[in-house]
Design a protein around this motif. Structure first.
Motif, PDB file in Angstrom:
ATOM      1  N   ASP A  23     -34.662 -47.401 -33.561  1.00  0.00           N
ATOM      2  CA  ASP A  23     -33.492 -46.746 -32.973  1.00  0.00           C
ATOM      3  C   ASP A  23     -33.832 -45.334 -32.484  1.00  0.00           C
ATOM      4  O   ASP A  23     -33.368 -44.904 -31.418  1.00  0.00           O
ATOM      5  N   ARG A  26     -35.825 -45.718 -29.313  1.00  0.00           N
ATOM      6  CA  ARG A  26     -35.006 -46.243 -28.226  1.00  0.00           C
ATOM      7  C   ARG A  26     -34.125 -45.152 -27.622  1.00  0.00           C
ATOM      8  O   ARG A  26     -33.876 -45.145 -26.413  1.00  0.00           O
ATOM      9  N   ASN A  27     -33.665 -44.238 -28.450  1.00  0.00           N
ATOM     10  CA  ASN A  27     -32.795 -43.157 -27.982  1.00  0.00           C
ATOM     11  C   ASN A  27     -33.548 -41.831 -27.837  1.00  0.00           C
ATOM     12  O   ASN A  27     -32.932 -40.757 -27.875  1.00  0.00           O
ATOM     13  N   HIS A  29     -35.053 -40.460 -25.283  1.00  0.00           N
ATOM     14  CA  HIS A  29     -34.793 -39.697 -24.061  1.00  0.00           C
ATOM     15  C   HIS A  29     -33.443 -38.987 -24.094  1.00  0.00           C
ATOM     16  O   HIS A  29     -33.172 -38.145 -23.231  1.00  0.00           O
ATOM     17  N   ASP A  30     -32.602 -39.314 -25.072  1.00  0.00           N
ATOM     18  CA  ASP A  30     -31.337 -38.594 -25.216  1.00  0.00           C
ATOM     19  C   ASP A  30     -31.497 -37.293 -25.991  1.00  0.00           C
ATOM     20  O   ASP A  30     -30.543 -36.522 -26.093  1.00  0.00           O
ATOM     21  N   ARG A  31     -32.686 -37.064 -26.537  1.00  0.00           N
ATOM     22  CA  ARG A  31     -32.949 -35.846 -27.304  1.00  0.00           C
ATOM     23  C   ARG A  31     -33.898 -34.957 -26.510  1.00  0.00           C
ATOM     24  O   ARG A  31     -34.978 -35.408 -26.125  1.00  0.00           O
ATOM     25  N   PRO A  32     -33.547 -33.719 -26.277  1.00  0.00           N
ATOM     26  CA  PRO A  32     -34.449 -32.840 -25.511  1.00  0.00           C
ATOM     27  C   PRO A  32     -35.797 -32.637 -26.181  1.00  0.00           C
ATOM     28  O   PRO A  32     -36.814 -32.472 -25.504  1.00  0.00           O
ATOM     29  N   ALA A  35     -38.195 -35.492 -25.229  1.00  0.00           N
ATOM     30  CA  ALA A  35     -38.216 -35.865 -23.807  1.00  0.00           C
ATOM     31  C   ALA A  35     -39.618 -36.167 -23.306  1.00  0.00           C
ATOM     32  O   ALA A  35     -39.775 -36.776 -22.248  1.00  0.00           O
TER      33      ALA A  35
END
Length: 276
Positions: A23, A26-27, A29-32, A35
């Motif tokens: 998880d 998978r996520n 790219h949502d966290r700076p 990145a």
């Protein structure tokens, strides 16, 4: 892909660890701060590194995990004790004795037709053979009559056995306790402890590890060693003395020359100091 076993991580919770890791990747790219995933290290490489460092990562949430497993075992203990107690006390109850008697009657009801049918077959076969050899023998007629008697008894036993089996099936179906429906939901206290462990494992274990792996240019995805936490421990560099080699124009083997002080003896002074 091999995952190192942490000293405090149980086998049943390793799948949950991998699920939290997947998880997070998978996520990413949502966290700076994550990145940079895919630029130098892709998600599969980061996953391999995190699996190899399971023992290190799970240590960050050791307190929450210990609390979670303790509460989970306490919830399981009463159910296990009740199951053992019921299995020990069941043979001495009246209901269990009745079920045992019903089971014995069912066995007799099944065996009776078989035994009666076998006896009928033997008597009829022997009786008709003797009657064919000696038509006037009264013993052959007696065997034939006995065979037909056991044949009728076989038919009656089959009917009784069918009725007995039907009654047994109906009684068991009526007294059977339905199994508890498995909903997959945990008790509230266990669920809260599990959520606390998952949060601590993600925030204090997995995310710092992934950030360190992305920031360390020397991180090797195949290595079992964790990446250096460059964000926490700055790298201190030391430079050695600058030693330079002789210039190309210098003569090979040339050594430095030293000029000794010019000492003159008093006897060899100027003309004005000639000895008398």
């Amino acid at each position: 892909m091999h995952m190192n076993s942490a000293p405090h991580l149980l086998t049943e919770d390793r799948a949950e660890y991998e699920r939290i890791l997947d998880d997070a990747l998978r996520n990413a790219h949502d966290r700076p701060d994550l990145a940079a995933v895919g630029q130098r290290l892709n998600t599969e490489q980061l996953r391999t590194m995190a699996l190899n460092a399971t023992a290190l990562i799970t240590t960050a949430a050791a307190a929450e995990y210990e609390h979670y497993t303790k509460i989970r075992e306490e919830m399981r203990a009463p159910k296990a004790a009740a199951s053992v107690r019921n299995s020990v006390l069941a043979p001495v109850t009246g209901e269990a004795a009745a079920e045992s008697g019903a089971g014995f009657a069912a066995v007799i009801a099944v065996l009776a037709p078989v035994l009666a049918g076998t006896a009928a077959l033997i008597f009829l076969l022997v009786g008709y053979i003797l009657k064919a050899l000696s038509p006037t023998a009264s013993f052959a007629q007696t065997l034939v009559s006995a065979g037909w008697f056991f044949g009728a008894l076989t038919a009656a036993a089959i009917l009784v056995a069918a009725v007995a089996l039907l009654l047994t099936a109906l009684r068991n179906g009526a007294t059977q306790v339905p199994a508890e429906e498995v909903t997959g939901e945990l008790p509230d206290e266990v669920a809260r402890a599990k959520d606390a462990w998952r949060h601590a494992l993600l925030e204090r274990g997995l995310l710092p590890f992934l950030r360190a792996a992305l920031a360390d240019p020397s991180a090797d995805p195949k290595s079992s060693k964790p990446p250096r936490p460059v964000s926490r421990i700055p790298k201190v560099g030391y430079s050695g003395p600058d030693y330079s080699s002789p210039s190309e124009g210098s003569t090979a083997g040339q050594r430095p020359t030293f000029t000794s002080p010019d000492f003159t003896s008093p006897d060899f002074g100027g003309p004005e100091h000639q000895p008398e």
